[in-house]
Write an enzyme that holds these catalytic residues in place. Sequence first.
Site, short mmCIF file in Angstrom:
data_model
loop_
_atom_site.label_atom_id
_atom_site.label_comp_id
_atom_site.label_asym_id
_atom_site.label_seq_id
_atom_site.Cartn_x
_atom_site.Cartn_y
_atom_site.Cartn_z
N HIS A 1 37.92 45.20 45.93
CA HIS A 1 36.97 46.15 45.34
C HIS A 1 35.74 45.43 44.81
CE1 HIS A 1 39.69 44.96 42.06
NE2 HIS A 1 38.72 45.24 41.20
N HIS B 1 32.64 45.86 41.97
CA HIS B 1 32.15 46.53 40.78
C HIS B 1 30.63 46.68 40.90
CE1 HIS B 1 35.77 45.94 38.18
NE2 HIS B 1 35.95 44.90 38.97
#
Length: 131
Positions: free
Chosen positions: A93, A95
């Site tokens: 992932h 951010h």
Amino acid sequence: MSTVFSKIVKGEIPSYKIAENDKFYAFFDINPLRKGHTLVVPKREVDYIFDLTDTEVGEMMVFAKRVAAAIKRAIPCKKVGVAVIGLEVAHAHIHLIPIEEEKDMDFRGTHAKLTEAEFVELQRKIAAEFK
């Protein structure tokens, strides 16, 4: 084993979705550093971002770039900071965090506290800017 992010992508766990396409999903971090802190994940479950194919990494960054542009249009900020840490959840992932200065990206610092209404309003504003 299915990660919490995989469950979010599948709709098994609710999220504040910002955008998605056939390969990636963007949604608010529920423990944000700042208002608008968004996560971009591949729909394919991969633990480490650099285990994605070269094509997937490129496509993920282009998708994240479009999400960051929507965040910047919806939330006044100097820039949208980018961080890839990869230890919190075993699912790759990125951010995306609206920032004014470097300390705004300190994950050990104070986190923003948003109400349900604030999350929903920000979600609406950013999703509307995603083009």
